[in-house]
Design a protein around this motif. Structure first.
Motif, mmCIF file in Angstrom:
data_model
loop_
_atom_site.group_PDB
_atom_site.id
_atom_site.type_symbol
_atom_site.label_atom_id
_atom_site.label_comp_id
_atom_site.label_asym_id
_atom_site.label_seq_id
_atom_site.Cartn_x
_atom_site.Cartn_y
_atom_site.Cartn_z
ATOM 1 N N ALA A 259 9.192 -4.260 -6.695
ATOM 2 C CA ALA A 259 8.881 -3.032 -5.953
ATOM 3 C C ALA A 259 8.566 -3.390 -4.506
ATOM 4 O O ALA A 259 8.114 -4.497 -4.207
ATOM 5 N N ILE A 260 8.798 -2.449 -3.604
ATOM 6 C CA ILE A 260 8.423 -2.606 -2.202
ATOM 7 C C ILE A 260 7.126 -1.838 -2.004
ATOM 8 O O ILE A 260 7.055 -0.650 -2.340
ATOM 9 N N ILE A 261 6.119 -2.514 -1.492
ATOM 10 C CA ILE A 261 4.865 -1.823 -1.209
ATOM 11 C C ILE A 261 4.686 -1.746 0.299
ATOM 12 O O ILE A 261 5.056 -2.660 1.037
ATOM 13 N N ILE A 262 4.153 -0.608 0.762
ATOM 14 C CA ILE A 262 3.982 -0.351 2.190
ATOM 15 C C ILE A 262 2.521 -0.018 2.459
ATOM 16 O O ILE A 262 1.906 0.755 1.718
ATOM 17 N N SER A 263 2.006 -0.592 3.515
ATOM 18 C CA SER A 263 0.654 -0.310 3.983
ATOM 19 C C SER A 263 0.772 0.133 5.438
ATOM 20 O O SER A 263 1.358 -0.582 6.259
ATOM 21 N N THR A 264 0.245 1.313 5.761
ATOM 22 C CA THR A 264 0.361 1.815 7.123
ATOM 23 C C THR A 264 -0.598 1.094 8.058
ATOM 24 O O THR A 264 -1.490 0.364 7.617
ATOM 25 N N ARG A 265 -0.430 1.312 9.338
ATOM 26 C CA ARG A 265 -1.240 0.646 10.362
ATOM 27 C C ARG A 265 -2.728 0.854 10.091
ATOM 28 O O ARG A 265 -3.161 1.959 9.778
ATOM 29 N N ASN A 266 -3.492 -0.203 10.206
ATOM 30 C CA ASN A 266 -4.945 -0.212 10.029
ATOM 31 C C ASN A 266 -5.407 0.110 8.612
ATOM 32 O O ASN A 266 -6.571 0.390 8.389
ATOM 33 N N SER A 267 -4.497 0.111 7.652
ATOM 34 C CA SER A 267 -4.869 0.371 6.264
ATOM 35 C C SER A 267 -5.000 -0.947 5.522
ATOM 36 O O SER A 267 -4.217 -1.864 5.733
ATOM 37 N N ARG A 268 -5.970 -1.045 4.667
ATOM 38 C CA ARG A 268 -6.137 -2.223 3.813
ATOM 39 C C ARG A 268 -5.796 -1.879 2.364
ATOM 40 O O ARG A 268 -6.170 -2.563 1.443
ATOM 41 N N ARG A 269 -5.109 -0.761 2.180
ATOM 42 C CA ARG A 269 -4.717 -0.273 0.853
ATOM 43 C C ARG A 269 -3.209 -0.049 0.814
ATOM 44 O O ARG A 269 -2.560 0.100 1.834
ATOM 45 N N VAL A 270 -2.664 0.005 -0.405
ATOM 46 C CA VAL A 270 -1.250 0.326 -0.586
ATOM 47 C C VAL A 270 -1.079 1.820 -0.354
ATOM 48 O O VAL A 270 -1.766 2.637 -0.977
ATOM 49 N N ASP A 271 -0.199 2.194 0.579
ATOM 50 C CA ASP A 271 0.013 3.598 0.917
ATOM 51 C C ASP A 271 1.285 4.168 0.300
ATOM 52 O O ASP A 271 1.420 5.380 0.177
ATOM 53 N N ALA A 272 2.218 3.300 -0.101
ATOM 54 C CA ALA A 272 3.445 3.763 -0.745
ATOM 55 C C ALA A 272 4.006 2.640 -1.607
ATOM 56 O O ALA A 272 3.858 1.462 -1.270
ATOM 57 N N VAL A 273 4.627 3.011 -2.714
ATOM 58 C CA VAL A 273 5.287 2.058 -3.609
ATOM 59 C C VAL A 273 6.692 2.579 -3.869
ATOM 60 O O VAL A 273 6.866 3.708 -4.317
ATOM 61 N N LEU A 274 7.688 1.770 -3.547
ATOM 62 C CA LEU A 274 9.101 2.112 -3.824
ATOM 63 C C LEU A 274 9.554 1.252 -4.975
ATOM 64 O O LEU A 274 9.670 0.030 -4.841
ATOM 65 N N LEU A 275 9.790 1.885 -6.124
ATOM 66 C CA LEU A 275 10.176 1.159 -7.333
ATOM 67 C C LEU A 275 11.661 0.856 -7.329
ATOM 68 O O LEU A 275 12.455 1.623 -6.784
ATOM 69 N N PRO A 276 12.076 -0.243 -7.974
ATOM 70 C CA PRO A 276 13.506 -0.552 -8.073
ATOM 71 C C PRO A 276 14.188 0.469 -8.983
ATOM 72 O O PRO A 276 13.557 1.084 -9.838
ATOM 73 N N ASN A 277 15.488 0.605 -8.788
ATOM 74 C CA ASN A 277 16.263 1.551 -9.633
ATOM 75 C C ASN A 277 16.355 1.072 -11.043
ATOM 76 O O ASN A 277 16.428 0.010 -11.411
#
Length: 56
Positions: free
Chosen positions: A38-56
């Motif tokens: 999975a691709i995980i994204i954390s936005t600027r200044n965040s110390r948490r996971v803000d989005a998870v893109l799961l594989p197909n």
């Protein structure tokens, strides 16, 4: 273990490519990593996971 939105960010992350942030300015400063396919994204200044893109 599955990474979920809101989980603390662990391990290294790298900045999102500028080709993506130019198209989605809201993501400027965001970072990403891959975890268990999975691709995980954390936005600027965040110390948490803000989005998870799961594989197909």
């Amino acid at each position: 273990m599955t990474t979920k939105v809101g989980d603390p960010v662990t391990g290294g992350m790298i900045p999102l490519p500028s080709s993506l942030t130019e198209k989605v300015p809201r993501l400027v400063g965001a970072r990403f990593a891959t975890r268990n396919g999975a691709i995980i994204i954390s936005t600027r200044n965040s110390r948490r996971v803000d989005a998870v893109l799961l594989p197909n």
